[in-house]
Design an enzyme around this catalytic site. Structure first.
Site, PDB file in Angstrom:
ATOM      1  N   LYS A 140       0.837  -1.207   0.000  1.00  0.00           N
ATOM      2  CA  LYS A 140       0.000   0.000   0.000  1.00  0.00           C
ATOM      3  C   LYS A 140       0.869   1.254   0.000  1.00  0.00           C
ATOM      4  CE  LYS A 140      -4.352  -1.339   2.161  1.00  0.00           C
ATOM      5  NZ  LYS A 140      -5.337  -1.114   3.206  1.00  0.00           N
TER       6      LYS A 140
ATOM      7  N   PHE B 275     -17.742   9.594  10.336  1.00  0.00           N
ATOM      8  CA  PHE B 275     -19.089   9.293   9.835  1.00  0.00           C
ATOM      9  C   PHE B 275     -19.164   9.227   8.314  1.00  0.00           C
ATOM     10  CE2 PHE B 275     -19.499  11.256  14.012  1.00  0.00           C
ATOM     11  CZ  PHE B 275     -20.311  10.336  14.661  1.00  0.00           C
TER      12      PHE B 275
ATOM     13  N   CYS C 288     -19.211  -1.774   7.901  1.00  0.00           N
ATOM     14  CA  CYS C 288     -19.525  -1.142   9.187  1.00  0.00           C
ATOM     15  C   CYS C 288     -20.851  -1.539   9.820  1.00  0.00           C
ATOM     16  CB  CYS C 288     -19.418   0.361   9.032  1.00  0.00           C
ATOM     17  SG  CYS C 288     -17.700   0.803   8.721  1.00  0.00           S
TER      18      CYS C 288
HETATM   19  P1  NAD Z   1      -9.261  -0.813   6.370  1.00  0.00           P
HETATM   20  O1  NAD Z   1      -9.237  -2.240   6.725  1.00  0.00           O
HETATM   21  O2  NAD Z   1      -9.632  -0.390   4.994  1.00  0.00           O
HETATM   22  O3  NAD Z   1      -7.827  -0.153   6.687  1.00  0.00           O
HETATM   23  C1  NAD Z   1      -7.114  -0.333   7.869  1.00  0.00           C
HETATM   24  C2  NAD Z   1      -5.617  -0.106   7.561  1.00  0.00           C
HETATM   25  O4  NAD Z   1      -4.876  -0.059   8.781  1.00  0.00           O
HETATM   26  C3  NAD Z   1      -4.974  -1.207   6.726  1.00  0.00           C
HETATM   27  O5  NAD Z   1      -4.353  -0.634   5.597  1.00  0.00           O
HETATM   28  C4  NAD Z   1      -3.935  -1.836   7.672  1.00  0.00           C
HETATM   29  O6  NAD Z   1      -2.787  -2.301   6.999  1.00  0.00           O
HETATM   30  C5  NAD Z   1      -3.609  -0.674   8.570  1.00  0.00           C
HETATM   31  N1  NAD Z   1      -3.032  -1.021   9.880  1.00  0.00           N
HETATM   32  C6  NAD Z   1      -3.492  -1.889  10.796  1.00  0.00           C
HETATM   33  N2  NAD Z   1      -2.696  -1.880  11.898  1.00  0.00           N
HETATM   34  C7  NAD Z   1      -1.729  -0.966  11.661  1.00  0.00           C
HETATM   35  C8  NAD Z   1      -0.615  -0.494  12.429  1.00  0.00           C
HETATM   36  N3  NAD Z   1      -0.365  -0.933  13.666  1.00  0.00           N
HETATM   37  N4  NAD Z   1       0.194   0.439  11.878  1.00  0.00           N
HETATM   38  C9  NAD Z   1      -0.038   0.913  10.638  1.00  0.00           C
HETATM   39  N5  NAD Z   1      -1.098   0.504   9.876  1.00  0.00           N
HETATM   40  C10 NAD Z   1      -1.916  -0.427  10.384  1.00  0.00           C
HETATM   41  O7  NAD Z   1     -10.249  -0.135   7.436  1.00  0.00           O
HETATM   42  P2  NAD Z   1     -11.311   1.058   7.224  1.00  0.00           P
HETATM   43  O8  NAD Z   1     -12.466   0.595   6.426  1.00  0.00           O
HETATM   44  O9  NAD Z   1     -10.583   2.286   6.829  1.00  0.00           O
HETATM   45  O10 NAD Z   1     -11.838   1.220   8.726  1.00  0.00           O
HETATM   46  C11 NAD Z   1     -11.005   1.701   9.751  1.00  0.00           C
HETATM   47  C12 NAD Z   1     -11.854   2.051  10.952  1.00  0.00           C
HETATM   48  O11 NAD Z   1     -12.730   3.139  10.636  1.00  0.00           O
HETATM   49  C13 NAD Z   1     -12.778   0.923  11.452  1.00  0.00           C
HETATM   50  O12 NAD Z   1     -12.863   0.998  12.842  1.00  0.00           O
HETATM   51  C14 NAD Z   1     -14.108   1.266  10.832  1.00  0.00           C
HETATM   52  O13 NAD Z   1     -15.202   0.782  11.577  1.00  0.00           O
HETATM   53  C15 NAD Z   1     -14.089   2.778  10.883  1.00  0.00           C
HETATM   54  N6  NAD Z   1     -14.919   3.425   9.860  1.00  0.00           N
HETATM   55  C16 NAD Z   1     -14.904   2.970   8.578  1.00  0.00           C
HETATM   56  C17 NAD Z   1     -15.664   3.620   7.595  1.00  0.00           C
HETATM   57  C18 NAD Z   1     -15.700   3.131   6.174  1.00  0.00           C
HETATM   58  O14 NAD Z   1     -16.456   3.675   5.400  1.00  0.00           O
HETATM   59  N7  NAD Z   1     -14.906   2.139   5.783  1.00  0.00           N
HETATM   60  C19 NAD Z   1     -16.405   4.766   7.956  1.00  0.00           C
HETATM   61  C20 NAD Z   1     -16.369   5.221   9.282  1.00  0.00           C
HETATM   62  C21 NAD Z   1     -15.619   4.540  10.230  1.00  0.00           C
HETATM   63  C1  UGA Z   2     -22.081   3.746   6.777  1.00  0.00           C
HETATM   64  C2  UGA Z   2     -22.647   5.057   7.330  1.00  0.00           C
HETATM   65  O1  UGA Z   2     -23.587   5.592   6.393  1.00  0.00           O
HETATM   66  C3  UGA Z   2     -21.538   6.078   7.584  1.00  0.00           C
HETATM   67  O2  UGA Z   2     -22.093   7.247   8.185  1.00  0.00           O
HETATM   68  C4  UGA Z   2     -20.516   5.455   8.532  1.00  0.00           C
HETATM   69  O3  UGA Z   2     -19.426   6.333   8.729  1.00  0.00           O
HETATM   70  C5  UGA Z   2     -20.000   4.160   7.943  1.00  0.00           C
HETATM   71  O4  UGA Z   2     -21.110   3.259   7.694  1.00  0.00           O
HETATM   72  C6  UGA Z   2     -19.070   3.497   8.897  1.00  0.00           C
HETATM   73  O5  UGA Z   2     -19.217   3.572  10.090  1.00  0.00           O
HETATM   74  O6  UGA Z   2     -18.160   2.892   8.376  1.00  0.00           O
HETATM   75  P1  UGA Z   2     -21.219   2.903   4.398  1.00  0.00           P
HETATM   76  O7  UGA Z   2     -21.207   1.560   5.036  1.00  0.00           O
HETATM   77  O8  UGA Z   2     -20.051   3.353   3.609  1.00  0.00           O
HETATM   78  O9  UGA Z   2     -21.479   4.032   5.512  1.00  0.00           O
HETATM   79  O10 UGA Z   2     -22.451   2.962   3.385  1.00  0.00           O
HETATM   80  P2  UGA Z   2     -24.013   3.331   3.491  1.00  0.00           P
HETATM   81  O11 UGA Z   2     -24.310   4.283   2.413  1.00  0.00           O
HETATM   82  O12 UGA Z   2     -24.422   3.702   4.859  1.00  0.00           O
HETATM   83  O13 UGA Z   2     -24.690   1.933   3.113  1.00  0.00           O
HETATM   84  C7  UGA Z   2     -24.604   0.813   3.977  1.00  0.00           C
HETATM   85  C8  UGA Z   2     -25.512  -0.291   3.475  1.00  0.00           C
HETATM   86  O14 UGA Z   2     -26.892   0.051   3.640  1.00  0.00           O
HETATM   87  C9  UGA Z   2     -25.334  -0.615   1.989  1.00  0.00           C
HETATM   88  O15 UGA Z   2     -25.386  -2.009   1.802  1.00  0.00           O
HETATM   89  C10 UGA Z   2     -26.524   0.064   1.340  1.00  0.00           C
HETATM   90  O16 UGA Z   2     -26.918  -0.529   0.133  1.00  0.00           O
HETATM   91  C11 UGA Z   2     -27.583  -0.106   2.417  1.00  0.00           C
HETATM   92  N1  UGA Z   2     -28.660   0.908   2.334  1.00  0.00           N
HETATM   93  C12 UGA Z   2     -28.392   2.208   2.600  1.00  0.00           C
HETATM   94  C13 UGA Z   2     -29.942   0.510   2.004  1.00  0.00           C
HETATM   95  O17 UGA Z   2     -30.213  -0.690   1.754  1.00  0.00           O
HETATM   96  N2  UGA Z   2     -30.935   1.460   1.959  1.00  0.00           N
HETATM   97  C14 UGA Z   2     -30.702   2.773   2.221  1.00  0.00           C
HETATM   98  O18 UGA Z   2     -31.663   3.582   2.171  1.00  0.00           O
HETATM   99  C15 UGA Z   2     -29.387   3.161   2.543  1.00  0.00           C
END
Ligand code: NAD
Ligand code: UGA
Length: 433
Positions: A35, A152, A263
């Site tokens: 990465k 969020f 999530c």
């Molecule tokens: P991800 O799995 O895509 O990425 C995590 C990254 O952290 C990986 O690249 C991994 O290699 C790296 N990592 C792990 N341990 C490490 C360390 N000790 N040092 C350096 N790098 C390290 O995860 P994500 O989807 O970005 O989610 C991260 C967090 O954010 C989760 O808790 C998730 O619930 C939260 N979150 C995710 C979303 C989303 O849309 N994906 C939105 C809001 C909150």
């Molecule tokens: C969701 C939240 O919307 C974010 O605010 C939050 O930060 C994130 O989780 C997280 O904590 O990681 P995300 O999972 O990226 O974001 O996508 P969403 O747009 O919320 O959709 C989630 C799921 O719900 C998808 O499978 C989507 O198809 C479904 N969905 C969403 C429905 O079936 N109906 C809807 O009206 C909206």
């Protein structure tokens, strides 16, 4: 401000890039050498619209860099963000905090002067206190505060969500940490984004409560959709009629095949476990989890119903396998339940998805990957739309029907109307209509 970001996944990378765009100096750290190599080369390892451009611009401006070396990133940093994964722990539904705690320990070993240690990952109540304990134990002389700053953003709309948030939540324990966080988010405050300061536990709770509520809203409309089908109502008109009530709100009332993603499934599970442990069971959330699991299975039956429950040897075209459009993320996608069930029923499944192939190839064995929807549907006995990518919204339905052995469509995202699908010759089912 000088910031370090640990983890360059969906949240860490988007946050790091956006903070650098605010004008801060940001160093992003990851353990994954591939990465970091790609990022140094100007490539974004995930699919997130707009991210690569914004990243390249900030790298060129000298505000954003990438490293495997945490010590380098922490040199002179005002704050370090933990944005590592918190997946469901195998076996018990809890959030796996091992990556967060490992990061906390590594931070402690490399702190360089007063630093605010900010958790951006989604973590259960008590995690930030534990981070503080780990750091104090590992580096008793270290000068630091902890802050909880849940994220969020949604995948597929991540930059817009980060740049124009409904709110920013910051849990802090000291004025000094609050001041640092206020400086970091100043560009958003200037644009009138509300920054809510709370205690650590409240900030942690807000994140789980928000995700669980959104999952509940989707699940609620999904159950209403099933009832609509039985009584002859139209769930989209119902959602519209409900959503115009400002107390309810129109968003997240789209019925579909069940929520997925990295999530909602893991966070609802974690909240249910936290509730059980504190003798405050979250029964609504527990029901939501069960209903959502059952829904994915019911959607498989809806597709098989088009084939009179005999898919053996039949060709089924599946449009969309990512958990939502505009992402390459397959984590907990409903397609991971539905597609294997179709394969298991003996169907020959041809999949088309604009971004799903890279992740999906290993997760969906036994399917044929196509790039063109018409080719995927050629000679098919049924077609199922699982994800509402724009690419599938304006297909030439008569042409599509003409290429199929028998034009049957399960539109699990309601992107077509029954009238237009039937006019094109399809036997058509959708959700809640
Ligand atoms: P991800 O799995 O895509 O990425 C995590 C990254 O952290 C990986 O690249 C991994 O290699 C790296 N990592 C792990 N341990 C490490 C360390 N000790 N040092 C350096 N790098 C390290 O995860 P994500 O989807 O970005 O989610 C991260 C967090 O954010 C989760 O808790 C998730 O619930 C939260 N979150 C995710 C979303 C989303 O849309 N994906 C939105 C809001 C909150
Ligand atoms: C969701 C939240 O919307 C974010 O605010 C939050 O930060 C994130 O989780 C997280 O904590 O990681 P995300 O999972 O990226 O974001 O996508 P969403 O747009 O919320 O959709 C989630 C799921 O719900 C998808 O499978 C989507 O198809 C479904 N969905 C969403 C429905 O079936 N109906 C809807 O009206 C909206």
């Amino acid at each position: 401000m000088k910031l370090a970001m640990i983890g360059t996944g969906y949240v860490g990378l988007v946050s790091g890039v956006c903070f650098s765009d605010f004008g801060h100096d940001v160093v992003c750290v990851d353990k994954n050498a591939d990465k970091i190599a790609a990022l140094k080369d100007g490539q974004v390892p995930i699919y997130e619209p707009g991210l690569e451009d914004l990243m390249q611009r900030n790298v060129a401006a000298g505000r954003l860099s990438f490293t495997l070396d945490l010590a380098e990133a922490l040199k002179g940093a005002d704050a370090v963000f933990i944005g590592v994964g918190t997946p469901t722990r195998r076996g018990d539904g809890h959030a796996d905090l091992s990556y967060v705690y490992a990061a906390a320990k590594e931070i402690a070993e490399n702190l360089d002067g007063y630093t605010v240690i900010v958790t951006k990952s989604t973590v259960p109540v008590g995690t930030n206190s534990e981070v503080a304990r780990i750091v104090a134990e590992t580096a008793p002389m270290a000068e630091f505060d902890v802050a909880s700053n849940p994220e969020f953003l949604r995948e597929g709309a991540a930059i817009e969500d980060f740049m124009r948030p409904d709110r920013v939540v910051v849990g802090v324990q000291t004025d000094r940490a609050r001041e640092v966080m206020a400086q970091i988010y100043r560009p958003l405050s200037l644009r009138n984004a509300p920054v809510l300061y709370t205690g650590l536990e409240t900030a942690e709770m807000i994140k789980y409560a928000a995700n669980a509520f959104l999952a509940t809203k989707i699940t609620f409309i999904n159950e209403i959709a099933t009832l609509c089908e039985k009584v002859g109502a139209d769930v989209q008109a119902v959602a519209d009629g409900m959503g115009r009530d400002g107390r309810i709100g129109a968003k997240f009332l789209n019925a579909g095949p069940g929520y997925g993603g990295s999530c909602f499934p893991k966070d609802t599970n974690a909240l249910a476990r936290i509730g059980q442990e504190h003798a405050a069971p979250q029964r609504i959330v527990e029901a939501v989890i069960d209903i959502n699991e059952a829904r994915k299975r019911a959607m498989t039956q809806k597709i098989l119903g088009l084939l009179e429950y005999d898919a053996n040897g039949k060709k089924i075209a599946v449009f969309g396998v990512t958990f939502k459009p505009n992402t390459d993320d397959m984590r907990d996608s409903p397609a991971l339940t539905i597609v294997p069930a179709l394969v298991g029923a003996g169907a020959r499944v041809h999949v088309v998805d604009p971004q799903g192939h890279k992740e999906g190839a290993a997760l969906l064995p036994g399917v044929v990957w196509e790039t063109d929807p018409y080719a995927a549907a050629d000679g098919a006995d049924a077609l199922a739309i699982l994800t509402e990518w724009n690419e599938f919204r304006a297909l030439d339905l008569p042409r599509l029907a003409g290429t199929m052995a028998a034009p049957r469509m399960a539109d699990l995202r309601n992107i077509y109307t029954p009238e237009e699908a039937e006019a094109a010759g399809f036997a058509y089912v959708s959700v809640g209509r």
